[in-house]
Design a protein around this motif. Structure first.
Motif, PDB file in Angstrom:
ATOM      1  N   VAL A  43       0.848  -1.195   0.000  1.00 38.86           N
ATOM      2  CA  VAL A  43       0.000   0.000   0.000  1.00 38.86           C
ATOM      3  C   VAL A  43       0.879   1.239   0.000  1.00 38.86           C
ATOM      4  O   VAL A  43       1.968   1.245   0.586  1.00 38.86           O
ATOM      5  CB  VAL A  43      -0.917  -0.006   1.253  1.00 38.86           C
ATOM      6  CG1 VAL A  43      -1.731   1.264   1.356  1.00 38.86           C
ATOM      7  CG2 VAL A  43      -1.826  -1.223   1.224  1.00 38.86           C
ATOM      8  N   TRP A  44       0.464   2.296  -0.672  1.00 41.99           N
ATOM      9  CA  TRP A  44       1.210   3.555  -0.652  1.00 41.99           C
ATOM     10  C   TRP A  44       1.482   3.969   0.794  1.00 41.99           C
ATOM     11  O   TRP A  44       0.629   3.785   1.677  1.00 41.99           O
ATOM     12  CB  TRP A  44       0.426   4.664  -1.337  1.00 41.99           C
ATOM     13  CG  TRP A  44       0.347   4.531  -2.823  1.00 41.99           C
ATOM     14  CD1 TRP A  44       0.980   3.618  -3.606  1.00 41.99           C
ATOM     15  CD2 TRP A  44      -0.427   5.357  -3.701  1.00 41.99           C
ATOM     16  NE1 TRP A  44       0.647   3.810  -4.917  1.00 41.99           N
ATOM     17  CE2 TRP A  44      -0.213   4.874  -5.011  1.00 41.99           C
ATOM     18  CE3 TRP A  44      -1.278   6.445  -3.501  1.00 41.99           C
ATOM     19  CZ2 TRP A  44      -0.808   5.451  -6.123  1.00 41.99           C
ATOM     20  CZ3 TRP A  44      -1.874   7.020  -4.609  1.00 41.99           C
ATOM     21  CH2 TRP A  44      -1.645   6.527  -5.904  1.00 41.99           C
ATOM     22  N   VAL A  45       2.657   4.546   1.016  1.00 47.97           N
ATOM     23  CA  VAL A  45       3.040   4.949   2.366  1.00 47.97           C
ATOM     24  C   VAL A  45       2.013   5.915   2.953  1.00 47.97           C
ATOM     25  O   VAL A  45       1.604   5.786   4.116  1.00 47.97           O
ATOM     26  CB  VAL A  45       4.441   5.604   2.369  1.00 47.97           C
ATOM     27  CG1 VAL A  45       4.766   6.195   3.745  1.00 47.97           C
ATOM     28  CG2 VAL A  45       5.505   4.592   1.965  1.00 47.97           C
ATOM     29  N   SER A  46       1.560   6.888   2.154  1.00 48.39           N
ATOM     30  CA  SER A  46       0.601   7.873   2.666  1.00 48.39           C
ATOM     31  C   SER A  46      -0.719   7.200   3.075  1.00 48.39           C
ATOM     32  O   SER A  46      -1.288   7.519   4.125  1.00 48.39           O
ATOM     33  CB  SER A  46       0.329   8.941   1.606  1.00 48.39           C
ATOM     34  OG  SER A  46      -0.101   8.352   0.386  1.00 48.39           O
ATOM     35  N   VAL A  47      -1.192   6.254   2.261  1.00 45.59           N
ATOM     36  CA  VAL A  47      -2.432   5.549   2.584  1.00 45.59           C
ATOM     37  C   VAL A  47      -2.258   4.698   3.841  1.00 45.59           C
ATOM     38  O   VAL A  47      -3.145   4.642   4.704  1.00 45.59           O
ATOM     39  CB  VAL A  47      -2.885   4.668   1.396  1.00 45.59           C
ATOM     40  CG1 VAL A  47      -4.107   3.846   1.773  1.00 45.59           C
ATOM     41  CG2 VAL A  47      -3.183   5.539   0.175  1.00 45.59           C
ATOM     42  N   ALA A  48      -1.093   4.036   3.958  1.00 44.69           N
ATOM     43  CA  ALA A  48      -0.822   3.232   5.152  1.00 44.69           C
ATOM     44  C   ALA A  48      -0.845   4.095   6.410  1.00 44.69           C
ATOM     45  O   ALA A  48      -1.352   3.669   7.461  1.00 44.69           O
ATOM     46  CB  ALA A  48       0.527   2.538   5.005  1.00 44.69           C
ATOM     47  N   LEU A  49      -0.315   5.301   6.310  1.00 45.02           N
ATOM     48  CA  LEU A  49      -0.315   6.211   7.457  1.00 45.02           C
ATOM     49  C   LEU A  49      -1.739   6.620   7.829  1.00 45.02           C
ATOM     50  O   LEU A  49      -2.102   6.663   9.016  1.00 45.02           O
ATOM     51  CB  LEU A  49       0.528   7.454   7.140  1.00 45.02           C
ATOM     52  CG  LEU A  49       2.032   7.236   6.970  1.00 45.02           C
ATOM     53  CD1 LEU A  49       2.695   8.515   6.461  1.00 45.02           C
ATOM     54  CD2 LEU A  49       2.665   6.818   8.286  1.00 45.02           C
ATOM     55  N   PHE A  50      -2.546   6.950   6.830  1.00 44.01           N
ATOM     56  CA  PHE A  50      -3.933   7.337   7.096  1.00 44.01           C
ATOM     57  C   PHE A  50      -4.724   6.184   7.715  1.00 44.01           C
ATOM     58  O   PHE A  50      -5.487   6.378   8.674  1.00 44.01           O
ATOM     59  CB  PHE A  50      -4.620   7.808   5.809  1.00 44.01           C
ATOM     60  CG  PHE A  50      -4.353   9.236   5.454  1.00 44.01           C
ATOM     61  CD1 PHE A  50      -4.787  10.265   6.284  1.00 44.01           C
ATOM     62  CD2 PHE A  50      -3.666   9.569   4.301  1.00 44.01           C
ATOM     63  CE1 PHE A  50      -4.550  11.586   5.964  1.00 44.01           C
ATOM     64  CE2 PHE A  50      -3.414  10.897   3.967  1.00 44.01           C
ATOM     65  CZ  PHE A  50      -3.853  11.902   4.809  1.00 44.01           C
ATOM     66  N   VAL A  51      -4.562   4.975   7.174  1.00 38.30           N
ATOM     67  CA  VAL A  51      -5.286   3.815   7.693  1.00 38.30           C
ATOM     68  C   VAL A  51      -4.906   3.568   9.153  1.00 38.30           C
ATOM     69  O   VAL A  51      -5.774   3.342  10.011  1.00 38.30           O
ATOM     70  CB  VAL A  51      -4.990   2.567   6.838  1.00 38.30           C
ATOM     71  CG1 VAL A  51      -5.517   1.302   7.524  1.00 38.30           C
ATOM     72  CG2 VAL A  51      -5.602   2.710   5.457  1.00 38.30           C
ATOM     73  N   THR A  52      -3.613   3.622   9.444  1.00 46.50           N
ATOM     74  CA  THR A  52      -3.161   3.410  10.821  1.00 46.50           C
ATOM     75  C   THR A  52      -3.685   4.511  11.735  1.00 46.50           C
ATOM     76  O   THR A  52      -4.065   4.252  12.883  1.00 46.50           O
ATOM     77  CB  THR A  52      -1.613   3.377  10.872  1.00 46.50           C
ATOM     78  OG1 THR A  52      -1.129   2.447   9.908  1.00 46.50           O
ATOM     79  CG2 THR A  52      -1.133   2.962  12.253  1.00 46.50           C
ATOM     80  N   GLY A  53      -3.710   5.746  11.229  1.00 45.89           N
ATOM     81  CA  GLY A  53      -4.254   6.848  12.015  1.00 45.89           C
ATOM     82  C   GLY A  53      -5.726   6.660  12.323  1.00 45.89           C
ATOM     83  O   GLY A  53      -6.179   6.935  13.443  1.00 45.89           O
ATOM     84  N   VAL A  54      -6.493   6.187  11.348  1.00 46.40           N
ATOM     85  CA  VAL A  54      -7.917   5.929  11.558  1.00 46.40           C
ATOM     86  C   VAL A  54      -8.107   4.867  12.644  1.00 46.40           C
ATOM     87  O   VAL A  54      -8.932   5.022  13.560  1.00 46.40           O
ATOM     88  CB  VAL A  54      -8.590   5.471  10.243  1.00 46.40           C
ATOM     89  CG1 VAL A  54      -9.990   4.929  10.503  1.00 46.40           C
ATOM     90  CG2 VAL A  54      -8.648   6.633   9.258  1.00 46.40           C
TER      91      VAL A  54
END
Length: 433
Positions: free
Chosen positions: A22-33
Motif C-alpha cells: 500500500v502507498w506509504v501515505s495511505v498506510a499512514l492514514f489507515v493506521t491513524g484511523v
C-alpha cells in the motif's frame, strides 16, 4: 484491552499495510484511523479534516515544490553537461583522475536541487557514459554516482530538511546552515575513497590526460558560472537574512528559468515536463506529510511517544549507546522505506526521547538525514539504485555491490558526527550567536 496491546495493533496495522504494498501515505492514514477509533471518542471526520488542513497550511512547506521544480528545470538544461566540462580540468592530476568529477558535480547540483534522485539522475546522465568511454572502471563509476547522489538530501537546500523542520517545528534556515559542513565532510570522504581505490588498483585507472595550463582551466571553469551564481543567489540570501527559504526558492525558480531560456533549453515541452514532474513529486510528499501528521495525532491519543520517551529514559542509556541503537534501527528501516517516509514516521515519536537524553534537535535532524542517505543505496528500496538501474541496465545486485563502499563511507560519516558533534553545530552557533 491494555495500552500495550492497542499499541501493537497500531504497529501491526502500519507494518501490514506497508508489507502489502500500500502507498506509504495511505498506510499512514489507515493506521491513524485505527488509532483514533481505538484511543479516542473524537469525531473521526472532524479530526481528519482539521489535521490535513493544519499540516498542509504551513507556509514553510511552500519552499518544497519550488525547490523540486528548480531541480527539474536544471535537469532539462545544458547546465548538467557544463558541470562535467567545468570540473574535469581540475581533477586530471588527482589520484583517481576524473573519477572525482561525479562526486563534485553531485555536490554542486545538490546545492540547487535538494533531491537525491534528481542529483543522481542528472549527474549519471552525463558522467557515466563519459567516464566509461575514457576507460574508467564501470563499477567504481556507478558506485560513485549512487553514493554521491545522496548528497542531494544533505547539502542545502534539502527537501528532506524542510520536511524535518516542519515536523519538528525547527528553523529551516538553521537546518540549512547546519548541513554545510557535513556535506563537505561527505564529499571529502567519497573523494578519499576514490583516491585510495585508484592508488591500490592502478591497472583499472586509465592514463592521466595531458595537463592543461592554468588559463585553460580557468576558461573551462567559466561554464560553472551560471550554476555558481544560482547557488550564491539562493543560499546567500538565506544566510544573510535577506530572504526566507521559501522566498529564495521562488527566486531560484525564476533564475533557473531565465538561465534555461538563455541557453536555449527552455521550450514549452521542457517547461511543461518540469512542472508536471515537480507536481507529482510534491503531491507524493504532501500526502505522506498529511498522513504522518494524522498518525501523530493518533499516537498522541495512545501516549506511545510519551511512553517510549519514558522507557528510553528508564533504560539509562548514554546518548552514544542510544545513537548506536538508533543507527542500526534506521539502517534496517531504510531497507524497506524511502528517506522522507522514514523522517515523517519517526520524528514525532523519537524526538522527545532523544531530547530527554540531552541531544540537540538540530544535530539530530542532520544525523537523521545522514542515516537516511543510506536508505537511498540500500536494497531493495534504494531509490538511487532504481535510478541507475534504468540508466545503466545493470541489476540491483550489481549496483548494490558497487555502492557498498560508499554506504560504508556514510556509516563512517555518521560516527564522525557522533564523536564530533560540532561538525553539525559549529555553523548554526556561529551564525546565530
Amino acid at each position: 484491552m491494555s495500552d500495550v496491546w492497542l499499541s501493537l495493533i497500531l504497529i501491526i496495522t502500519l507494518i501490514g499495510s506497508l508489507a502489502l504494498g500500500v502507498w506509504v501515505s495511505v498506510a499512514l492514514f489507515v493506521t491513524g484511523v485505527v488509532g483514533i477509533l481505538l484511543f479516542s471518542s473524537a469525531p473521526l471526520t472532524n479530526v481528519l479534516a482539521t489535521n490535513i488542513w493544519s499540516s498542509s497550511a504551513e507556509w514553510s512547506l511552500a519552499a518544497l515544490p519550488l525547490f523540486i521544480w528548480m531541480g527539474e528545470i536544471l535537469f532539462r538544461s545544458r547546465m548538467s553537461k557544463d558541470l562535467f566540462s567545468g570540473l574535469a580540468p581540475w581533477m586530471r592530476s588527482l589520484p583517481g583522475g576524473l573519477g572525482h568529477v561525479g562526486i563534485l558535480a553531485s555536490g554542486i547540483f545538490a546545492a540547487v536541487s535538494g533531491s537525491s534522485a534528481a542529483t543522481c539522475a542528472t549527474v549519471a546522465k552525463v558522467t557515466v557514459p563519459e567516464l566509461k568511454a575514457r576507460g574508467y572502471d564501470e563499477k567504481l563509476v556507478v558506485g560513485t554516482i549512487a553514493g554521491s547522489g545522496t548528497l542531494g538530501l544533505l547539502i542545502p537546500p534539502s527537501i528532506i530538511l524542510i520536511v524535518y523542520g516542519v515536523a519538528a517545528e525547527l528553523s529551516i534556515a538553521r537546518l540549512f546552515v547546519a548541513g554545510v559542513l557535513p556535506g563537505l565532510m561527505m564529499i571529502g570522504l567519497f573523494m578519499a575513497y576514490v583516491a585510495i581505490w585508484s592508488w591500490r588498483n592502478p591497472d583499472k585507472v586509465p592514463a592521466k590526460d595531458p595537463p592543461l595550463s592554468f588559463v585553460q582551466k580557468l576558461k573551462a571553469t567559466c561554464t560553472l558560472l551560471p550554476v555558481t551564481l544560482l547557488i550564491i543567489g539562493i543560499m546567500g540570501s538565506i544566510y544573510l537574512g535577506l530572504a526566507s527559504p521559501t522566498d529564495s526558492a521562488a527566486v531560484g525558480v525564476v533564475i533557473a528559468l531565465l538561465l534555461s531560456w538563455a541557453f536555449g533549453d527552455l521550450s514549452w515541452k521542457s517547461f511543461k515536463d518540469s512542472l508536471i514532474a515537480a507536481m507529482l513529486s510534491s503531491s507524493m510528499i504532501a500526502f505522506i506529510l498529511a498522513g504522518s501528521a494524522f498518525l501523530t495525532i493518533a499516537m498522541g491519543y495512545s501516549n506511545i511517544p510519551m511512553n517510549l520517551a519514558r522507557w528510553i529514559g528508564e533504560l539509562g542509556m548514554s546518548p552514544y549507546a542510544l545513537l548506536i541503537v538508533l543507527t542500526l534501527f534506521f539502517i534496517i528501516l531504510g531497507s524497506f522505506l524511502d528517506g522522507i517516509s522514514i523522517v515523517v514516521l519517526t520524528t514525532a515519536i523519537l524526538l522527545p526521547a532523544v531530547q530527554a537524553v540531552g541531544i540537540d534537535p538540530i544535530w539530530f535532524g542532520l544525523y537523521l538525514v545522514l542515516v537516511v542517505e543510506m536508505a537511498q543505496i540500500t536494497p531493495p528500496v534504494g531509490l538511487n539504485l532504481f535510478v541507475l538501474q534504468g540508466m545503466t541496465g545493470h541489476d540491483i545486485v550489481y549496483l548494490s555491490k558497487a555502492a557498498l563502499p560508499f554506504f560504508l563511507m556514510l556509516v563512517l560519516g555518521v560516527f564522525l558526527v557522533i564523536l564530533f558533534p560540532e561538525i553539525i553545530l559549529f555553523l548554526p552557533k556561529l551564525m546565530y550567536m
